[in-house]
Design a protein around this motif. Structure first.
Motif, PDB file in Angstrom:
ATOM      1  N   ALA A   1     -14.485 -15.272   5.464  1.00 19.19           N
ATOM      2  CA  ALA A   1     -13.891 -16.138   4.453  1.00 19.19           C
ATOM      3  C   ALA A   1     -12.535 -15.635   3.990  1.00 19.19           C
ATOM      4  CB  ALA A   1     -14.832 -16.253   3.251  1.00 19.19           C
ATOM      5  N   MET A   2     -12.289 -14.338   4.130  1.00 14.53           N
ATOM      6  CA  MET A   2     -11.079 -13.732   3.596  1.00 14.53           C
ATOM      7  C   MET A   2     -10.244 -13.089   4.706  1.00 14.53           C
ATOM      8  SD  MET A   2     -11.168 -13.991   0.156  1.00 14.53           S
ATOM      9  CE  MET A   2     -12.428 -14.611  -0.971  1.00 14.53           C
ATOM     10  N   ALA A   3      -8.939 -13.016   4.449  1.00 16.57           N
ATOM     11  CA  ALA A   3      -8.013 -12.334   5.363  1.00 16.57           C
ATOM     12  C   ALA A   3      -7.449 -11.104   4.666  1.00 16.57           C
ATOM     13  CB  ALA A   3      -6.878 -13.270   5.750  1.00 16.57           C
ATOM     14  N   ASP A   4      -7.267 -10.028   5.421  1.00 14.73           N
ATOM     15  CA  ASP A   4      -6.657  -8.811   4.890  1.00 14.73           C
ATOM     16  C   ASP A   4      -5.161  -8.804   5.206  1.00 14.73           C
ATOM     17  OD1 ASP A   4      -9.042  -7.594   3.915  1.00 14.73           O
ATOM     18  OD2 ASP A   4      -9.572  -7.052   5.966  1.00 14.73           O
ATOM     19  N   HIS A   5      -4.355  -8.468   4.223  1.00 17.44           N
ATOM     20  CA  HIS A   5      -2.920  -8.292   4.451  1.00 17.44           C
ATOM     21  C   HIS A   5      -2.357  -7.388   3.356  1.00 17.44           C
ATOM     22  CE1 HIS A   5      -1.542 -11.028   1.203  1.00 17.44           C
ATOM     23  NE2 HIS A   5      -2.580 -11.768   1.539  1.00 17.44           N
ATOM     24  N   SER A   6      -1.130  -6.956   3.533  1.00 16.30           N
ATOM     25  CA  SER A   6      -0.516  -6.063   2.558  1.00 16.30           C
ATOM     26  C   SER A   6       0.296  -6.853   1.540  1.00 16.30           C
ATOM     27  CB  SER A   6       0.396  -5.053   3.255  1.00 16.30           C
ATOM     28  OG  SER A   6       1.509  -5.704   3.843  1.00 16.30           O
ATOM     29  N   VAL A   7       0.476  -6.267   0.360  1.00 14.71           N
ATOM     30  CA  VAL A   7       1.423  -6.779  -0.633  1.00 14.71           C
ATOM     31  C   VAL A   7       2.224  -5.598  -1.167  1.00 14.71           C
ATOM     32  CG1 VAL A   7      -0.119  -8.674  -1.291  1.00 14.71           C
ATOM     33  CG2 VAL A   7      -0.068  -6.590  -2.676  1.00 14.71           C
ATOM     34  N   GLN A   8       3.424  -5.899  -1.615  1.00 15.73           N
ATOM     35  CA  GLN A   8       4.304  -4.879  -2.183  1.00 15.73           C
ATOM     36  C   GLN A   8       4.329  -5.070  -3.694  1.00 15.73           C
ATOM     37  OE1 GLN A   8       6.181  -2.605  -0.376  1.00 15.73           O
ATOM     38  NE2 GLN A   8       7.225  -1.666  -2.121  1.00 15.73           N
ATOM     39  N   VAL A   9       3.836  -4.069  -4.429  1.00 11.12           N
ATOM     40  CA  VAL A   9       3.845  -4.114  -5.888  1.00 11.12           C
ATOM     41  C   VAL A   9       5.213  -3.688  -6.393  1.00 11.12           C
ATOM     42  CG1 VAL A   9       2.781  -3.258  -8.006  1.00 11.12           C
ATOM     43  CG2 VAL A   9       1.368  -3.643  -5.963  1.00 11.12           C
ATOM     44  N   VAL A  10       5.790  -4.484  -7.290  1.00 12.78           N
ATOM     45  CA  VAL A  10       7.150  -4.261  -7.785  1.00 12.78           C
ATOM     46  C   VAL A  10       7.177  -3.125  -8.805  1.00 12.78           C
ATOM     47  CG1 VAL A  10       9.101  -5.338  -8.989  1.00 12.78           C
ATOM     48  CG2 VAL A  10       7.712  -6.689  -7.391  1.00 12.78           C
ATOM     49  N   GLU A  11       8.199  -2.284  -8.717  1.00 11.14           N
ATOM     50  CA  GLU A  11       8.372  -1.182  -9.663  1.00 11.14           C
ATOM     51  C   GLU A  11       8.600  -1.702 -11.076  1.00 11.14           C
ATOM     52  OE1 GLU A  11      11.495   1.415  -8.520  1.00 11.14           O
ATOM     53  OE2 GLU A  11      10.641   1.911  -6.557  1.00 11.14           O
ATOM     54  N   GLU A  12       8.222  -0.887 -12.045  1.00 13.40           N
ATOM     55  CA  GLU A  12       8.469  -1.132 -13.469  1.00 13.40           C
ATOM     56  C   GLU A  12       7.862  -2.448 -13.939  1.00 13.40           C
ATOM     57  OE1 GLU A  12      12.620  -0.705 -14.294  1.00 13.40           O
ATOM     58  OE2 GLU A  12      12.665   1.390 -13.668  1.00 13.40           O
ATOM     59  N   THR A  13       6.683  -2.753 -13.423  1.00 12.43           N
ATOM     60  CA  THR A  13       5.915  -3.902 -13.901  1.00 12.43           C
ATOM     61  C   THR A  13       4.592  -3.400 -14.450  1.00 12.43           C
ATOM     62  OG1 THR A  13       4.902  -4.253 -11.721  1.00 12.43           O
ATOM     63  CG2 THR A  13       6.935  -5.479 -12.213  1.00 12.43           C
ATOM     64  N   LEU A  14       3.933  -4.240 -15.219  1.00 14.51           N
ATOM     65  CA  LEU A  14       2.605  -3.892 -15.712  1.00 14.51           C
ATOM     66  C   LEU A  14       1.655  -3.681 -14.543  1.00 14.51           C
ATOM     67  CD1 LEU A  14       0.451  -3.551 -17.890  1.00 14.51           C
ATOM     68  CD2 LEU A  14       0.305  -6.050 -18.054  1.00 14.51           C
ATOM     69  N   LEU A  15       1.770  -4.522 -13.517  1.00  8.69           N
ATOM     70  CA  LEU A  15       0.882  -4.380 -12.366  1.00  8.69           C
ATOM     71  C   LEU A  15       1.072  -3.034 -11.684  1.00  8.69           C
ATOM     72  CD1 LEU A  15      -1.281  -5.928 -10.759  1.00  8.69           C
ATOM     73  CD2 LEU A  15       0.531  -6.706  -9.232  1.00  8.69           C
ATOM     74  N   SER A  16       2.297  -2.532 -11.666  1.00 14.53           N
ATOM     75  CA  SER A  16       2.541  -1.236 -11.026  1.00 14.53           C
ATOM     76  C   SER A  16       1.913  -0.093 -11.816  1.00 14.53           C
ATOM     77  CB  SER A  16       4.039  -0.992 -10.842  1.00 14.53           C
ATOM     78  OG  SER A  16       4.685  -0.722 -12.075  1.00 14.53           O
TER      79      SER A  16
ATOM     80  N   GLN B   1       7.309 -13.298 -14.608  1.00 12.76           N
ATOM     81  CA  GLN B   1       8.089 -12.562 -13.622  1.00 12.76           C
ATOM     82  C   GLN B   1       7.178 -12.162 -12.469  1.00 12.76           C
ATOM     83  OE1 GLN B   1       9.593  -8.824 -15.121  1.00 12.76           O
ATOM     84  NE2 GLN B   1       7.703  -8.354 -16.213  1.00 12.76           N
ATOM     85  N   VAL B   2       7.790 -11.942 -11.305  1.00 13.65           N
ATOM     86  CA  VAL B   2       7.031 -11.556 -10.117  1.00 13.65           C
ATOM     87  C   VAL B   2       6.718 -10.063 -10.179  1.00 13.65           C
ATOM     88  CG1 VAL B   2       7.066 -11.378  -7.606  1.00 13.65           C
ATOM     89  CG2 VAL B   2       8.087 -13.372  -8.725  1.00 13.65           C
ATOM     90  N   SER B   3       5.456  -9.710  -9.875  1.00 11.34           N
ATOM     91  CA  SER B   3       5.055  -8.307  -9.874  1.00 11.34           C
ATOM     92  C   SER B   3       4.552  -7.843  -8.508  1.00 11.34           C
ATOM     93  CB  SER B   3       3.982  -8.055 -10.933  1.00 11.34           C
ATOM     94  OG  SER B   3       2.870  -8.910 -10.732  1.00 11.34           O
ATOM     95  N   ALA B   4       4.416  -8.774  -7.544  1.00  9.79           N
ATOM     96  CA  ALA B   4       4.010  -8.387  -6.185  1.00  9.79           C
ATOM     97  C   ALA B   4       4.417  -9.476  -5.207  1.00  9.79           C
ATOM     98  CB  ALA B   4       2.504  -8.146  -6.110  1.00  9.79           C
ATOM     99  N   TRP B   5       4.794  -9.054  -3.986  1.00 10.33           N
ATOM    100  CA  TRP B   5       5.202  -9.958  -2.919  1.00 10.33           C
ATOM    101  C   TRP B   5       4.394  -9.679  -1.664  1.00 10.33           C
ATOM    102  CZ3 TRP B   5       8.944 -13.582  -3.933  1.00 10.33           C
ATOM    103  CH2 TRP B   5       9.820 -13.351  -4.998  1.00 10.33           C
ATOM    104  N   ALA B   6       4.151 -10.712  -0.874  1.00  7.43           N
ATOM    105  CA  ALA B   6       3.605 -10.547   0.471  1.00  7.43           C
ATOM    106  C   ALA B   6       4.764 -10.338   1.440  1.00  7.43           C
ATOM    107  CB  ALA B   6       2.803 -11.778   0.879  1.00  7.43           C
ATOM    108  N   PRO B   7       4.501  -9.802   2.644  1.00  4.82           N
ATOM    109  CA  PRO B   7       5.578  -9.569   3.620  1.00  4.82           C
ATOM    110  C   PRO B   7       6.327 -10.835   4.007  1.00  4.82           C
ATOM    111  CG  PRO B   7       3.607  -8.367   4.255  1.00  4.82           C
ATOM    112  CD  PRO B   7       3.210  -9.249   3.113  1.00  4.82           C
TER     113      PRO B   7
END
Length: 267
Positions: free
Chosen positions: A152-167, A193-199
């Motif tokens: 049901a799910m796919a695995d992939h990477s995301v890039q967490v943005v610096e200086e965000t709450l998510l980071s 604001q964006v805190s993570a991006w996919a490739p």
């Protein structure tokens, strides 16, 4: 709720919202959504929260007074009417009642500084409720879904943005996530604001911006499913820990405000 807990202890009350009764859902899809919601509930309970399950399909107007935090779970596609689009043939499992309820839930939570955590559809609802729009279909062959019949799910990477709450919660840099979505953020709401991006450039994480007065609502959305069983260990625990800490602060502040009101002389 656990009746054995002391009323003096801080156990924030969390509203866990998903469209349990959506008539547009197939039985198989409903079972999948319920399973993910129950897994999320178990993590919240383990973190010390009391959980109120909110059926977004039938619950009407959100009662924010009783909630110290809100989690908006995954589910069907958001009605394109809400972001002024004519729609796309791929859109499915729409539940307009759930869209209205959860949009109101998000707006009321952000306005009252009640912490919000959005997961998959929950991220999309956050963006739409606050004035953003969605890409209605990412097309075939994206990294965000799987064509495998037994997965049901796919695995992939995301890039967490610096200086965000998510980071501060998950760390900076690449992490592996599990996702299953064919829609994504197109126009980001002005207050987010964006805190993570996919490739491939798809937005994978969002959070609230600071207000002009310096205050910042605790509002985090992730486009993936950290509550899914195959997720990397510790990922959802970290999100839940940070979310519950914020909800506990909200509960303590609310209790203090209520006590002040009771002790203020009338007349």
């Amino acid at each position: 709720m656990d009746e054995n807990r002391s009323p003096l202890e801080a156990h924030p009350v969390i509203g866990l919202s998903y469209a349990r009764s959506a008539e547009s859902y197939s039985e198989g899809y409903r079972a999948e959504i319920i399973g993910l919601a129950e897994r999320a509930e178990s993590y919240l309970l383990a973190a010390g929260a009391d959980v109120i399950m909110l059926d977004a399909s039938v619950d009407g107007v959100p009662d924010m007074h009783r909630l110290d935090g809100v989690v908006v779970m995954g589910g069907g596609d958001v009605d394109p009417f809400l972001y002024h689009s004519e729609g796309h043939p791929s859109i499915s499992f729409v539940d307009s009642a759930a869209d209205r309820f959860e949009s109101s839930l998000v707006r009321r939570a952000v306005e009252s500084y009640t912490p919000v955590l959005g997961i998959c559809r929950g991220l999309q609802i956050m963006n739409v409720a606050l004035g953003g729009s969605l890409i209605e279909d990412l097309g075939e062959g994206t990294i965000h879904g799987t064509a495998t019949a037994d997965a049901a799910m796919a695995d992939h990477s995301v890039q967490v943005v610096e200086e965000t709450l998510l980071s501060t919660i998950l760390g900076v840099g690449d992490i592996t996530v599990r996702s299953s979505h064919h829609q994504a953020i197109q126009r980001l709401a002005n207050t987010l604001q964006v805190s993570a991006w996919a490739p491939d450039g798809v937005v994978e994480g969002i959070e609230a911006k600071s207000h002009p007065d310096g205050t910042t609502p605790w509002a985090v959305g992730v486009q993936w499913h950290p509550e899914e069983a195959g997720t990397q260990p510790g990922q959802f625990e970290a999100l839940v820990t940070a979310f519950i800490a914020a909800a506990t602060e909200k509960q303590i502040a609310k209790r203090a405000s209520e006590q002040d009101a009771e002790s203020t002389p009338v007349g």
